[in-house]
Design a protein around this motif. Structure first.
Motif, PDB file in Angstrom:
ATOM      1  N   TRP A 154       0.843  -1.203   0.000  1.00 12.31           N
ATOM      2  CA  TRP A 154       0.000   0.000   0.000  1.00 12.31           C
ATOM      3  C   TRP A 154       0.879   1.254   0.000  1.00 12.31           C
ATOM      4  O   TRP A 154       0.630   2.206  -0.740  1.00 12.31           O
ATOM      5  N   ALA A 155       1.921   1.233   0.827  1.00 21.00           N
ATOM      6  CA  ALA A 155       2.809   2.407   0.935  1.00 21.00           C
ATOM      7  C   ALA A 155       3.552   2.653  -0.383  1.00 21.00           C
ATOM      8  O   ALA A 155       3.639   3.793  -0.850  1.00 21.00           O
ATOM      9  N   PHE A 156       4.058   1.597  -0.991  1.00 18.77           N
ATOM     10  CA  PHE A 156       4.793   1.777  -2.262  1.00 18.77           C
ATOM     11  C   PHE A 156       3.849   2.245  -3.375  1.00 18.77           C
ATOM     12  O   PHE A 156       4.232   3.055  -4.219  1.00 18.77           O
ATOM     13  N   ARG A 157       2.616   1.720  -3.376  1.00 23.13           N
ATOM     14  CA  ARG A 157       1.660   2.151  -4.389  1.00 23.13           C
ATOM     15  C   ARG A 157       1.338   3.643  -4.201  1.00 23.13           C
ATOM     16  O   ARG A 157       1.303   4.416  -5.149  1.00 23.13           O
ATOM     17  N   THR A 160       4.120   5.756  -5.468  1.00 27.47           N
ATOM     18  CA  THR A 160       4.127   5.828  -6.931  1.00 27.47           C
ATOM     19  C   THR A 160       3.071   6.814  -7.422  1.00 27.47           C
ATOM     20  O   THR A 160       3.365   7.677  -8.246  1.00 27.47           O
ATOM     21  N   HIS A 161       1.861   6.714  -6.892  1.00 28.47           N
ATOM     22  CA  HIS A 161       0.779   7.595  -7.352  1.00 28.47           C
ATOM     23  C   HIS A 161       1.033   9.052  -7.005  1.00 28.47           C
ATOM     24  O   HIS A 161       0.635   9.951  -7.733  1.00 28.47           O
ATOM     25  N   ARG A 162       1.668   9.287  -5.867  1.00 23.83           N
ATOM     26  CA  ARG A 162       1.862  10.679  -5.410  1.00 23.83           C
ATOM     27  C   ARG A 162       3.246  11.223  -5.753  1.00 23.83           C
ATOM     28  O   ARG A 162       3.675  12.219  -5.184  1.00 23.83           O
ATOM     29  N   GLN A 163       3.945  10.519  -6.631  1.00 22.12           N
ATOM     30  CA  GLN A 163       5.297  10.951  -7.038  1.00 22.12           C
ATOM     31  C   GLN A 163       6.225  11.197  -5.843  1.00 22.12           C
ATOM     32  O   GLN A 163       6.983  12.173  -5.807  1.00 22.12           O
ATOM     33  N   ARG A 164       6.128  10.316  -4.873  1.00 18.00           N
ATOM     34  CA  ARG A 164       7.062  10.368  -3.753  1.00 18.00           C
ATOM     35  C   ARG A 164       8.303   9.572  -4.125  1.00 18.00           C
ATOM     36  O   ARG A 164       8.225   8.630  -4.918  1.00 18.00           O
ATOM     37  N   LYS A 165       9.434   9.958  -3.531  1.00 15.26           N
ATOM     38  CA  LYS A 165      10.699   9.379  -4.010  1.00 15.26           C
ATOM     39  C   LYS A 165      11.229   8.249  -3.122  1.00 15.26           C
ATOM     40  O   LYS A 165      11.909   7.348  -3.590  1.00 15.26           O
ATOM     41  N   ASN A 197      11.931   1.180  -8.302  1.00 16.94           N
ATOM     42  CA  ASN A 197      12.237   2.576  -8.660  1.00 16.94           C
ATOM     43  C   ASN A 197      12.067   3.559  -7.504  1.00 16.94           C
ATOM     44  O   ASN A 197      12.511   4.689  -7.571  1.00 16.94           O
ATOM     45  N   ILE A 198      11.359   3.120  -6.455  1.00 10.51           N
ATOM     46  CA  ILE A 198      11.225   3.989  -5.278  1.00 10.51           C
ATOM     47  C   ILE A 198      12.417   3.701  -4.367  1.00 10.51           C
ATOM     48  O   ILE A 198      12.706   2.546  -4.064  1.00 10.51           O
ATOM     49  N   GLU A 199      13.076   4.755  -3.934  1.00  4.76           N
ATOM     50  CA  GLU A 199      14.223   4.568  -3.041  1.00  4.76           C
ATOM     51  C   GLU A 199      13.725   3.997  -1.706  1.00  4.76           C
ATOM     52  O   GLU A 199      12.626   4.356  -1.249  1.00  4.76           O
ATOM     53  N   TYR A 200      14.511   3.126  -1.104  1.00  2.00           N
ATOM     54  CA  TYR A 200      14.066   2.473   0.135  1.00  2.00           C
ATOM     55  C   TYR A 200      15.224   2.397   1.122  1.00  2.00           C
ATOM     56  O   TYR A 200      16.351   2.069   0.738  1.00  2.00           O
ATOM     57  N   ASN A 201      14.974   2.731   2.389  1.00  3.40           N
ATOM     58  CA  ASN A 201      15.989   2.475   3.408  1.00  3.40           C
ATOM     59  C   ASN A 201      15.338   2.186   4.755  1.00  3.40           C
ATOM     60  O   ASN A 201      14.114   2.313   4.912  1.00  3.40           O
ATOM     61  N   GLU A 202      16.148   1.749   5.704  1.00  5.05           N
ATOM     62  CA  GLU A 202      15.652   1.375   7.030  1.00  5.05           C
ATOM     63  C   GLU A 202      16.502   2.064   8.085  1.00  5.05           C
ATOM     64  O   GLU A 202      17.702   2.236   7.884  1.00  5.05           O
TER      65      GLU A 202
END
Ligand code: ATP
Length: 341
Positions: A154-157, A160-165, A197-202
């Motif tokens: 849900w968060a990744f979708r 994507t829809h809101r052009q978050r990076k 394509n969405i940057e991800y970190n922890e």
């Protein structure tokens, strides 16, 4: 905007005051909403119902959307949280809480623009507690692969829809190796397999909180399990002026309930000083949700009109006391109405 029935739950404490103010603004903005009023919380108890009446749940299921004021949760005793019950029983698994700097509200940081995504159905918030033996109690932290994967997707979708990076997961998997370990593994998997394509970190949550309060700029979206999401929401509210200015949405596959992050604020209830902005912003999220779900361009237009009006109101220095101004609840609502254009 197409005419629509929407459930409204005024709630407890400052709930009825801020809800009335928001309904008034929506009406003046021309939103053709037929409000269906239902109760929950202490107000429902006082009327002789359950704290979470079945008829309120049925109404939300029937109409699909609710705008909700805060409900009081007794501390250390009494009934379990109405807010938690509602989210669990309607399976509103994703809490979305945008935190952004407001015009005319001076805080330590400028240009804060974060979105918090909180898993809404599991974790220590499950409230599964018991007394093992007198003097020893325990609380169960629940995590399931289904819910962890569902919230990550849900968060990744959303990103994507809101052009978050970028999505940052805050966790404590160094200590809670199984539960938080599962949460981050599910997020990693969704990132790798579906949204590379969405940057991800922890970040481990304690260090993460320190970094956010030092400088929120490098953060974009935060993804957290239930309890961490609760705490970090208030922490982030502190970056932009406080709880009077952070809206929220609880979203499931079939229903959505829009409510401010703040609680019922019993300390200021009935004094006419509560800030209705957080609930108003939640109502704007609701209109945008209607626009997305029902291809209703009119709803989006009204949402934008209201958002411009409250931004202008704040820019003109018309604020409630919590944000450094002098206006009461109704006077702030009047000031927004004057700027609806
Ligand atoms: P609850 O038990 O319902 O969670 P609470 O008092 O523990 O209530 P909040 O209601 O979130 O928690 O309030 C925390 C603080 O923020 C209080 O001092 C309250 O007055 C203030 N506050 C919360 N919401 C608002 C608001 N909309 N406008 C002004 N002040 C607010």
């Amino acid at each position: 905007m197409k005419p629509r029935d929407i459930v409204v739950i005024p709630g407890d404490g400052i709930g009825p005051e801020v809800t009335t103010a928001v309904q008034r603004i929506l009406e003046k903005a021309g939103a053709p909403i037929e409000w269906q009023t239902y109760q929950a919380g202490l107000t429902a108890l006082a009327e002789g119902s359950e704290v979470m009446p079945q008829e309120t749940l049925d109404a939300i299921q029937h109409h699909g959307i609710a705008l909700k004021g805060p409900c009081t949760t007794p501390v250390g005793k009494g009934f379990s949280s109405v807010n938690v019950q509602l989210r669990k029983r309607l399976n509103l698994y994703a809490a979305v809480r945008p935190v952004r700097s407001l015009p005319g509200v001076k805080t330590r940081f400028e240009n804060v623009d974060l979105v918090i995504i909180r898993e809404n159905t599991e974790g220590l918030y499950s409230g599964v507690e018991n007394e093992v033996t007198p003097g020893v109690v325990m609380s169960m932290k629940v995590a399931s692969e289904t819910a962890c994967t569902r919230i990550a997707r849900w968060a990744f979708r959303y990103a994507t829809h809101r052009q978050r990076k970028k999505i940052t997961v805050l966790h404590k998997a160094n200590i809670m190796k199984l539960t938080d370990g599962l949460f981050i593994r599910c997020a990693q998997q969704i990132h790798k397999q579906e949204y590379p394509n969405i940057e991800y970190n922890e970040l481990i949550i304690d260090a993460g909180c320190m970094r956010i309060v030092q400088d929120p700029a490098p953060f974009d979206m935060l993804l957290l399990e239930n309890l961490y999401g609760d705490v970090v929401s208030d922490l982030c509210a502190g970056l932009i002026g406080g709880l009077g200015a952070v809206p929220g949405a609880n979203i499931g596959d079939e229903h959505a309930v829009f409510e401010a992050v703040h609680g019922s604020a019993p300390d200021i209830a009935g004094k006419g000083v509560a800030n209705p902005l957080a609930l108003l912003m939640s109502a704007v999220m609701m209109l945008n949700y209607i626009a997305d779900q029902h291809s209703d361009a009119g709803a989006r237009k009204i949402a934008t009109q209201i958002r411009n009006a409250y931004d202008q109101t704040l820019e003109d220095g018309c604020k409630t006391r919590d944000l450094g101004g002098e206006l009461g609840t109704d006077a702030f609502a009047d000031a927004v109405i004057e700027r609806l254009g």
